[in-house]
Design a protein around this motif. Structure first.
Motif, PDB file in Angstrom:
ATOM      1  N   GLU A  62       0.837  -1.213   0.000  1.00 38.81           N
ATOM      2  CA  GLU A  62       0.000   0.000   0.000  1.00 38.81           C
ATOM      3  C   GLU A  62       0.867   1.257   0.000  1.00 38.81           C
ATOM      4  N   VAL A  63       1.998   1.210   0.724  1.00 34.30           N
ATOM      5  CA  VAL A  63       2.907   2.363   0.740  1.00 34.30           C
ATOM      6  C   VAL A  63       3.474   2.609  -0.657  1.00 34.30           C
ATOM      7  N   CYS A  64       3.843   1.546  -1.353  1.00 30.99           N
ATOM      8  CA  CYS A  64       4.354   1.684  -2.726  1.00 30.99           C
ATOM      9  C   CYS A  64       3.288   2.243  -3.657  1.00 30.99           C
ATOM     10  N   GLU A  65       2.052   1.831  -3.454  1.00 33.76           N
ATOM     11  CA  GLU A  65       0.965   2.336  -4.295  1.00 33.76           C
ATOM     12  C   GLU A  65       0.739   3.833  -4.058  1.00 33.76           C
ATOM     13  N   MET A  66       0.842   4.264  -2.792  1.00 33.65           N
ATOM     14  CA  MET A  66       0.675   5.686  -2.491  1.00 33.65           C
ATOM     15  C   MET A  66       1.825   6.510  -3.067  1.00 33.65           C
ATOM     16  N   LYS A  67       3.033   5.928  -3.071  1.00 32.80           N
ATOM     17  CA  LYS A  67       4.208   6.634  -3.603  1.00 32.80           C
ATOM     18  C   LYS A  67       4.356   6.468  -5.115  1.00 32.80           C
ATOM     19  N   ASN A  68       3.426   5.734  -5.747  1.00 37.16           N
ATOM     20  CA  ASN A  68       3.456   5.502  -7.197  1.00 37.16           C
ATOM     21  C   ASN A  68       4.735   4.770  -7.603  1.00 37.16           C
ATOM     22  N   CYS A  69       5.129   3.738  -6.844  1.00 29.74           N
ATOM     23  CA  CYS A  69       6.331   2.943  -7.116  1.00 29.74           C
ATOM     24  C   CYS A  69       5.922   1.512  -7.426  1.00 29.74           C
ATOM     25  N   ASN A  70       6.616   0.901  -8.371  1.00 24.27           N
ATOM     26  CA  ASN A  70       6.330  -0.490  -8.708  1.00 24.27           C
ATOM     27  C   ASN A  70       7.455  -1.443  -8.333  1.00 24.27           C
ATOM     28  N   LYS A  71       8.528  -0.943  -7.698  1.00 28.09           N
ATOM     29  CA  LYS A  71       9.606  -1.777  -7.152  1.00 28.09           C
ATOM     30  C   LYS A  71       9.925  -1.280  -5.755  1.00 28.09           C
ATOM     31  N   CYS A  72      10.499  -2.162  -4.929  1.00 25.49           N
ATOM     32  CA  CYS A  72      10.768  -1.780  -3.544  1.00 25.49           C
ATOM     33  C   CYS A  72      12.034  -2.465  -3.036  1.00 25.49           C
ATOM     34  N   ILE A  73      12.867  -1.695  -2.311  1.00 28.25           N
ATOM     35  CA  ILE A  73      14.001  -2.222  -1.549  1.00 28.25           C
ATOM     36  C   ILE A  73      13.739  -1.862  -0.091  1.00 28.25           C
ATOM     37  N   PHE A  74      13.510  -2.897   0.727  1.00 28.80           N
ATOM     38  CA  PHE A  74      13.153  -2.674   2.131  1.00 28.80           C
ATOM     39  C   PHE A  74      14.213  -3.311   3.015  1.00 28.80           C
ATOM     40  N   PHE A  75      14.789  -2.505   3.946  1.00 29.36           N
ATOM     41  CA  PHE A  75      15.783  -2.988   4.894  1.00 29.36           C
ATOM     42  C   PHE A  75      15.090  -3.271   6.225  1.00 29.36           C
ATOM     43  N   GLU A  76      15.202  -4.509   6.677  1.00 28.69           N
ATOM     44  CA  GLU A  76      14.564  -4.933   7.920  1.00 28.69           C
ATOM     45  C   GLU A  76      15.646  -5.271   8.947  1.00 28.69           C
ATOM     46  N   ALA A  77      15.598  -4.614  10.108  1.00 27.58           N
ATOM     47  CA  ALA A  77      16.588  -4.827  11.168  1.00 27.58           C
ATOM     48  C   ALA A  77      15.975  -5.656  12.287  1.00 27.58           C
ATOM     49  N   LYS A  78      16.757  -6.611  12.793  1.00 31.07           N
ATOM     50  CA  LYS A  78      16.325  -7.450  13.911  1.00 31.07           C
ATOM     51  C   LYS A  78      17.446  -7.546  14.933  1.00 31.07           C
ATOM     52  N   LYS A  79      17.070  -7.440  16.205  1.00 32.50           N
ATOM     53  CA  LYS A  79      18.000  -7.550  17.335  1.00 32.50           C
ATOM     54  C   LYS A  79      19.103  -6.495  17.292  1.00 32.50           C
ATOM     55  N   LYS A  80      18.909  -5.434  16.517  1.00 27.61           N
ATOM     56  CA  LYS A  80      19.870  -4.333  16.394  1.00 27.61           C
ATOM     57  C   LYS A  80      21.239  -4.787  15.912  1.00 27.61           C
ATOM     58  N   GLN A  81      21.322  -5.972  15.291  1.00 21.36           N
ATOM     59  CA  GLN A  81      22.600  -6.436  14.776  1.00 21.36           C
ATOM     60  C   GLN A  81      22.462  -7.229  13.474  1.00 21.36           C
ATOM     61  N   ASP A  82      21.276  -7.750  13.181  1.00 23.64           N
ATOM     62  CA  ASP A  82      21.056  -8.509  11.945  1.00 23.64           C
ATOM     63  C   ASP A  82      20.286  -7.643  10.962  1.00 23.64           C
ATOM     64  N   LEU A  83      20.744  -7.631   9.697  1.00 25.69           N
ATOM     65  CA  LEU A  83      20.112  -6.818   8.658  1.00 25.69           C
ATOM     66  C   LEU A  83      19.626  -7.718   7.530  1.00 25.69           C
ATOM     67  N   TYR A  84      18.354  -7.546   7.162  1.00 25.41           N
ATOM     68  CA  TYR A  84      17.745  -8.293   6.061  1.00 25.41           C
ATOM     69  C   TYR A  84      17.288  -7.304   4.987  1.00 25.41           C
ATOM     70  N   MET A  85      17.405  -7.718   3.723  1.00 22.07           N
ATOM     71  CA  MET A  85      16.982  -6.881   2.602  1.00 22.07           C
ATOM     72  C   MET A  85      15.915  -7.615   1.796  1.00 22.07           C
ATOM     73  N   TRP A  86      14.836  -6.893   1.518  1.00 24.56           N
ATOM     74  CA  TRP A  86      13.753  -7.413   0.672  1.00 24.56           C
ATOM     75  C   TRP A  86      13.793  -6.698  -0.672  1.00 24.56           C
ATOM     76  N   LEU A  87      13.805  -7.453  -1.763  1.00 22.07           N
ATOM     77  CA  LEU A  87      13.656  -6.906  -3.113  1.00 22.07           C
ATOM     78  C   LEU A  87      12.332  -7.424  -3.656  1.00 22.07           C
ATOM     79  N   SER A  88      11.449  -6.518  -4.047  1.00 22.29           N
ATOM     80  CA  SER A  88      10.100  -6.945  -4.411  1.00 22.29           C
ATOM     81  C   SER A  88       9.604  -6.185  -5.627  1.00 22.29           C
TER      82      SER A  88
END
Length: 347
Positions: free
Chosen positions: A101-127
């Motif tokens: 929904e955020v991408c739709e509001m920003k008129n974007c059709n691709k997304c790079i999302f950085f997700e942090a866990k435990k303040k030390q592990d970093l995950y990246m989503w490409l969608s």
């Protein structure tokens, strides 16, 4: 003259003339002769007059709890990709499908999302929103543009070349990731914020079951490469059919979670400590154990020298006692103490 102006109406203003070139005229400029016979130069057209057809827009943002290195990496990707957009950090309590929904509001059709866990592990989503597919990676060995080792430089907003390892064409899940990387990282042609130059390369290399990302500058003199940055390593976890969810298309069998990796390190340290304790206990048991009796060597007696025997003396007379010397000052001290006590009681 004033009366004529009133009858004839306002006088027409003279047209502005273009500035003359101070140096030699450009070959592309066209000379337009005026009434006086002097040459005037028109401004040449822009470099690219093509049409912006590929309207790819990439949303780059993160969740709350990221550290400074991740924030710098995210900012570096935004500077390298002129077709990207930014957004505020997403709350951890929200579900990931809200990103569509955020991408739709920003008129974007691709997304790079950085997700942090435990303040030390970093995950990246490409969608590819909202239909999918999407891929989840664990990000390791992050180095940003600001580090001194990165000596390269490139024009801001220039379009990059994308270089892929040959293994991306051999296996189907790598082929899917290649198409996803091409659509996300390639700057569209004739983009308003882009420059019509190609002076750097994005390389995607597969080594040790991981994808290594590098950014190099192309030097015109000898076509050598100098690293610009940023650099990071992507460890693939899963590929989903939908955007941020859905059926799993591929799962990496070589992936090891950071929690499991840290647990194995702790177990190895504990095993070393346990081994040291066992060695110490064995050494203590050896010391307490019975010693091996060695047979006496008869030749050792040769080197023994007998000591001189002294006669035993028996004292028959009692030793004289030392005279006891009494301290004459002691009775005086006792009397003074008694007097003080009496004085205190009377008072």
């Amino acid at each position: 003259a004033a009366a004529k102006r009133k009858h004839d109406g306002p006088a027409a203003r003279p047209k502005k003339r273009a500035k003359r070139a101070p140096s030699a005229p450009d070959p592309d400029a066209k000379a337009v002769p005026d009434g006086a016979g002097t040459g005037e130069y028109s401004i040449p057209p822009p470099v690219s007059q093509g049409k912006w057809k590929n309207k790819e827009r990439v949303l780059i943002f993160s969740s709350r709890g990221i550290n400074f290195r991740t924030r710098h990496l995210m900012q570096d990707l935004r500077t390298l990709m002129p077709h990207s957009k930014a957004d505020t950090k997403m709350d951890r309590k929200d579900q990931l499908f809200v990103i569509n929904e955020v991408c739709e509001m920003k008129n974007c059709n691709k997304c790079i999302f950085f997700e942090a866990k435990k303040k030390q592990d970093l995950y990246m989503w490409l969608s590819n929103t909202p239909q999918g597919p999407s891929a989840k990676f664990l990000v390791q060995n992050v180095h940003t543009l600001a580090e001194l080792k990165m000596t390269g430089n490139c024009l801001r907003g220039s379009r990059p070349l994308l270089s892929f390892d040959p293994t991306f064409d051999k296996e189907p899940h790598y082929a899917l990731l290649k198409e996803l990387f091409i659509q996300i990282f390639s700057t569209p042609q004739y983009h308003p914020k882009s420059q019509p130059f190609v002076d750097h390369v994005f390389t995607f290399t597969v080594t040790d079951e991981r994808i290594w990302f590098r950014n190099y500058q192309i030097i015109e003199e000898d076509a050598s490469l100098v690293e610009i940055g940023p650099r990071f390593v992507l460890n693939l976890i899963k590929i989903f059919q939908g955007s941020f969810g859905g059926p799993t298309l591929y799962e990496n069998p070589h992936y090891q979670s950071p929690n499991m990796h840290r647990r194995l390190i702790r177990l190895s340290v504990a095993a070393k400590f346990r081994e040291k304790q066992q060695v110490k206990e064995v050494q203590k048991i050896k010391k307490k154990g019975s010693k091996m009796l060695i047979e006496e060597d008869p030749t050792e007696v040769v080197f023994e020298t007998p000591a001189e025997e002294k006669p035993v003396e028996i004292q028959l007379v009692k030793p004289e006692s030392k005279p006891i010397v009494k301290d004459k000052k002691k009775p005086r001290k006792i009397q003074r103490k008694k007097q003080k006590k009496l004085f205190r009681t009377e008072a």
